[in-house]
Each structure stands twice: as C-alpha cells, then as structure tokens.
Design a protein around this motif. Structure first.
Motif, PDB file in Angstrom:
ATOM      1  N   HIS A   1      20.941 -14.644  -3.035  1.00  0.00           N
ATOM      2  CA  HIS A   1      21.534 -14.610  -4.370  1.00  0.00           C
ATOM      3  C   HIS A   1      23.064 -14.683  -4.330  1.00  0.00           C
TER       4      HIS A   1
ATOM      5  N   ARG B   1      28.140  -6.550 -15.099  1.00  0.00           N
ATOM      6  CA  ARG B   1      28.573  -7.874 -14.660  1.00  0.00           C
ATOM      7  C   ARG B   1      29.994  -8.150 -15.150  1.00  0.00           C
TER       8      ARG B   1
ATOM      9  N   SER C   1      26.459 -16.641  -3.636  1.00  0.00           N
ATOM     10  CA  SER C   1      26.940 -18.022  -3.583  1.00  0.00           C
ATOM     11  C   SER C   1      27.804 -18.250  -2.347  1.00  0.00           C
TER      12      SER C   1
ATOM     13  N   HIS D   1      31.573 -16.867  -3.364  1.00  0.00           N
ATOM     14  CA  HIS D   1      31.064 -15.997  -4.432  1.00  0.00           C
ATOM     15  C   HIS D   1      32.176 -15.278  -5.199  1.00  0.00           C
TER      16      HIS D   1
ATOM     17  N   ASP E   1      35.102 -12.940  -9.864  1.00  0.00           N
ATOM     18  CA  ASP E   1      33.914 -13.762  -9.617  1.00  0.00           C
ATOM     19  C   ASP E   1      34.319 -15.233  -9.624  1.00  0.00           C
TER      20      ASP E   1
ATOM     21  N   GLN F   1      33.783 -10.737 -14.772  1.00  0.00           N
ATOM     22  CA  GLN F   1      34.437 -11.951 -14.321  1.00  0.00           C
ATOM     23  C   GLN F   1      35.665 -11.609 -13.496  1.00  0.00           C
TER      24      GLN F   1
ATOM     25  N   GLY G   1      25.635 -10.885  -6.411  1.00  0.00           N
ATOM     26  CA  GLY G   1      24.371 -11.597  -6.603  1.00  0.00           C
ATOM     27  C   GLY G   1      23.428 -10.911  -7.558  1.00  0.00           C
ATOM     28  N   SER G   2      23.281  -9.596  -7.463  1.00  0.00           N
ATOM     29  CA  SER G   2      22.458  -8.813  -8.381  1.00  0.00           C
ATOM     30  C   SER G   2      22.717  -7.344  -8.100  1.00  0.00           C
TER      31      SER G   2
ATOM     32  N   GLU H   1      32.858 -18.010 -10.228  1.00  0.00           N
ATOM     33  CA  GLU H   1      31.823 -18.797 -10.919  1.00  0.00           C
ATOM     34  C   GLU H   1      30.534 -18.837 -10.100  1.00  0.00           C
ATOM     35  N   SER H   2      30.177 -17.699  -9.550  1.00  0.00           N
ATOM     36  CA  SER H   2      28.943 -17.616  -8.763  1.00  0.00           C
ATOM     37  C   SER H   2      27.733 -17.781  -9.677  1.00  0.00           C
ATOM     38  N   ARG H   3      26.629 -18.180  -9.091  1.00  0.00           N
ATOM     39  CA  ARG H   3      25.423 -18.454  -9.890  1.00  0.00           C
ATOM     40  C   ARG H   3      24.802 -17.182 -10.438  1.00  0.00           C
ATOM     41  N   HIS H   4      24.796 -16.114  -9.621  1.00  0.00           N
ATOM     42  CA  HIS H   4      24.086 -14.891 -10.021  1.00  0.00           C
ATOM     43  C   HIS H   4      25.015 -13.742 -10.383  1.00  0.00           C
TER      44      HIS H   4
END
Length: 534
Positions: free
Chosen positions: A43, A75, A45, A48, A62, A77, A90-91, A64-67
């Motif tokens: 999870h 969460r 990137s 990341h 962040d 930015q 990632g999570s 622009e990571s996917r998760h």
C-alpha cells in the motif's frame, strides 16, 4: 553544520522494528530503494511522502500517494508532526513511524549541538548566545537533554552577569533541592554545593520572587545570614523556578528548582536590564524543566500502555480456552476485563470421561491481579490433569497464595461433570453457581472460604446429579455488582431472573447490557455456562 536538530524515529513494519534519525531535509519515504526510509508494504507508493523542516518545525508531506498518509489516524496532505506522533503510510493498518522517539537518539548528538554552536559563535554577544540557547533548548527539550541545556544556560548566565559562580538546582520527588548544573566563570564544572548560602536557597524556595543581595557588607543585618558570612559571599542572587501549569485556586505554583548565582570577591552590579534577563532565564529554564517533566510522564505513560498491551496479549494467549465439543456437555463462555488485563479467568478441561469447568476471580484489578490469575490458571490446570480431588486442589491453591504472601486472595469455583450427570463441585467464597431445569432456578449450596486468606483453612467438595437438559451457570461478582447510571447493582435477583427466563448465557448478557446502558464496567465480568445434554 546542521540547521535543525536531528530527530530520531522508530518504524514498525509488520513484525519488524527499526530505528533511524531524520538528519537532512527533505527526508524521503517510499518503496523505491533510493528512499531514506524504504518500506516494502504493497500500500506504500514508490515515492510516498517526505519529511521536511520548515520555519522551526517538522512537517510530513504526502507526495500524491495512492493510499494516503495518516498522522495519528487522520489522513493528511501536509501536517506538522511533533515528538511521539504516529505517522502511518498507506493505511492506518500499514507501516507506522513513531516520530521523535528518544530510544534512538544519541545523547552525544544533543551534546554536540549544544557545545559546537556556542564555540562557532564565540564572537557573538551574550544576548545573541542567550537567544540561541533558548531556541536550541526549546527544540532539544527531550528526555536526557535537560542537564546539558541547564549547563549551557549557566555558562551564558555567567557571561551576561559577570558573577563568579552559577548553579541550577532541581527538586526531587521529596521536594528537596538537588544540584543539576554548576559552573564558575572559568568554565570549570562545580559539583560541590557546600559553600553556598543555604538560607538564600531556602528563602527562594519559600517565596514567589527572587532573593537578591548585591553587597552583603552593606546589606541590612536581617539579610546577612551566617552562611553568607562564613563563606565570604559578597553578592548573591536566588530565583525560584516555578511551574507555569495552571494550579488550583489559592495554591502556589509547583517549585521546580532554583537558579543560584554568587560572587565572593566583588559586589554585584545588577542593572534593571540584568535583573530582567535573569528573570527571563529563570522563567525559560522553568518552562524547559516543566516540559521535560511532562515529556517524561508522557513517555512513561506510553511505555506503560505498550507494556499493558504486551501483557494483555500474553494473558489472552495463556487464557485462550478451546471450548470442547462433547456428546453429553455443551459449554459457552463470555469474559470482558474492565481494564486492559484482568484478574478473572475461566478454563474448560476435558480429561477422559470428565469435563472440568473452572472460574476464578482474583482480588483487585490490573497487572498484579492478572499476574496471580495467570499463575493460578497453570497451577489449577496441572493439578486437575494430575487427577487431584477438588478439595485437594483448593488446599494446594490456598497454601500457594498464603505462602507467597502477595497480599491477595481469590474466589474460585470448580465443577467436575461426567457423562452420567454426576457433578462434583467446590465453591471457595465464589458467587453460588445457578442450576436451571426448565424455568426453575436454584443455587448450588455449600461454600468454603476464599483461597489465600487463611493458611489453616479447610475445604470441602460437594456433589449432586444433573438431569438431561439441566444448565449450570457461573459468574464473577463483576456481573452481580455491575452498576447502572444511578449506581444500583445488577444483583443476584436480576441474575436469577434473567437466567431462568432465558435459560442461556446470551439472554443474561442482553439483560446485563440493558440494565447498565452506557455505564462503564468497574470490575471484570466473566460468565460460564454448562448444558448437560445426555
């Protein structure tokens, strides 16, 4: 030379733990091998996130990571991060970093920053050094750094005031002053405080303001103490370091320590500016000490929390009960500790053509009760597997607790059922087991003293015979003494009614939840149900 303080971190990636230091900016995080912190989680990137130092603070960004990137479960930015913040990549279930962990911080790193920078700015004025020290102190206010910061503050204070000796004293757990840092105007460390004025220290401790005598030879007799005369002290300054934390009305703020300065050769010449500077230094030192105390308390709480989690996992493993499937008996159980770990436990043991049900409630709560509960669980299991009689098991457990003198006791109930319905049982001060056949509820009579109270106590087992379809119900007093919002106990009568009306453990659980509502449990709750179905 670094323009920001190197900051340690810990990384937890599944079962793996590692440590490191953020010693440059930007500090990169991701799956690529060229990242400063490489994480292999699916999870995460490739590029990341980054940790950057801007305007005197650390931020996680962040990329622009996917998760996503999460700070303390939220969460983000771009988010400022502080010591002991948790950053997930990632999570919230993925790899996590504990930022600012002192476990990986080298004490020498802090010392290097505090020693090298003053030398590099030796041409600076005392006021410039003071500004740097206070800023460095704020940034490096970590566990283990306070004594070094205070030493540097003493050195700067001596430069500013031109006095001969300077000391910082801190109060210990008993409220007594202990020397934390001492220097003379030659830069030599001072570890002997026997030549100081004790009366000045005491006056500073007992007052809310500074004690200053610029020339003891010209001072009023009431200000010249015997210790000043004996030690030839010419000028002296003592400023109490008091906590800035809010105190209850009518109480004085907590004393954290004392800043002590004196000269034995020359009288003092403190101007108003010098006095204000000393108050500023004392105030900043008090804030640093206060924050350090809070950091230590937070760290101790964090470690205690982690130790409780570990203990809870160990206890859950030790107490894990495999509910057996037997043609003549069905067992159901519920156990909820009111704290992370508790003093209740139950066990279900199959031995040949018998099944044993054990329920124990150790006095007290928390770690101490859980430790004894874990020990008793193993002791009882081994004795039952050795085919000891129930009264012998109770006697051995009683002797064990009394001999160890741990200041605790336990209530205990053990049932032994065979496939013919023969039920042997022993109750040691526990809530009487309930028997339900149809809707008629009765208590199993016969009880003994709790185990662990009296070394000479004797224990007697009893027996009865169960008809097919009979249910036996065991609980700890956390059930009967559960309270609702008005403080009323659930009680024996409600327990018997709920068991008789529903004749199963789920009905009792629902009744208890309805009674208590949102009121939190104040004791461990354990229930154990046996159905004889032969």
């Amino acid at each position: 030379m670094l323009s920001f303080p190197p900051t340690a971190y810990e990384v937890f990636d599944g079962p793996h733990r590692s440590t490191g230091i953020v010693d440059h900016t930007p500090f990169t995080v991701g799956r690529l091998p060229d990242r400063d912190m490489m994480l292999e989680d699916v999870h995460v990137s490739r590029k990341h996130a980054e940790i950057v130092y801007e305007d005197g603070a650390f931020f996680v960004i962040d990329m622009e990571s996917r998760h996503g990137t999460f700070v303390n479960g939220i969460r983000v930015q771009k988010q400022r991060i502080f010591p002991r913040d948790i950053v997930h990549f990632g999570s919230v279930d993925g790899p996590k970093m504990r930022f600012g962990s002192e476990q990986a911080t080298s004490t020498s790193t802090i010392r290097d920053l505090l020693v090298q920078l003053p030398a590099a700015s030796s041409s600076s004025s005392g006021l410039e050094k003071l500004r740097w020290f206070l800023e460095a102190a704020r940034r490096l206010n970590a566990i283990g750094a306070v004594d070094q910061i205070l030493t540097c503050l003493v050195e700067t204070t001596l430069d500013l005031t031109k006095v001969e000796r300077g000391y910082f004293f801190l109060t210990d757990e008993t409220g007594q002053l202990k020397l934390a840092a001492g220097l003379n105007n030659k830069g030599e460390s001072l570890t002997d405080d026997s030549t100081l004025s004790r009366s000045a220290l005491q006056q500073a401790m007992s007052s809310a303001s500074e004690f200053i005598v610029t020339d003891t030879l010209k001072a009023e007799a009431t200000l010249r103490s015997e210790s000043m005369i004996m030690q030839n002290i010419r000028s002296i300054v003592c400023i109490p370091l008091r906590s800035r934390r809010k105190q209850p009305a009518g109480t004085r703020s907590e004393l954290l320590g004392v800043l002590y300065l004196d000269s034995r050769l020359h009288p003092g010449n403190l101007t108003q500016v010098d006095s204000e500077l000393l108050r500023t230094i004392a105030s900043e030192a008090a804030a640093l000490i206060d924050n350090a105390h809070l950091a230590i308390a937070d760290e101790q709480a964090r470690r205690y929390r982690e130790e409780l989690d570990i203990a809870a996992n160990i206890q859950q493993g030790l107490m894990a009960v495999q509910i057996p499937e037997l043609p003549y008996a069905k067992v159901a159980a519920r156990s909820v500790p009111c704290k992370e770990i508790g003093g209740d436990f139950y066990d279900v043991i199959v031995d040949g053509d018998h099944i044993y049900l054990v329920i124990v409630d150790v006095s007290g709560k928390g770690v101490s009760a859980a430790l004894l509960a874990s020990t008793l669980q193993g002791l009882i299991y081994s004795q039952l597997k050795a085919h000891q009689s129930l009264d012998t098991v109770a006697t051995l457990v009683n002797q064990y607790i009394c001999t160890k003198n741990v200041g605790k006791y336990a209530t205990m109930c053990i049932l032994k059922l065979n496939k013919t319905g023969q039920l042997d049982y022993i109750n040691c001060g526990h809530i009487p087991p309930l028997i339900c056949n149809g809707q008629k509820v009765e208590q199993l009579a016969g009880s003994n003293l709790p185990v662990g109270m009296l070394t000479w106590a004797e224990f007697t087992a009893h027996e009865t015979r169960l008809e097919p379809g009979t249910r036996v119900f065991l609980v700890t007093d956390g059930v009967t003494e559960a309270e609702n919002a008005t403080g009323e106990f659930y009680g024996d009568a409600r327990l018997e009614h709920a068991f008789g009306s529903n004749c199963n453990i789920d009905g009792v659980v629902q009744s208890l939840q309805l009674f208590c509502g949102d009121t939190p449990a104040n004791d461990d709750c354990t229930m154990l149900e046996l159905l004889f179905s032969e």
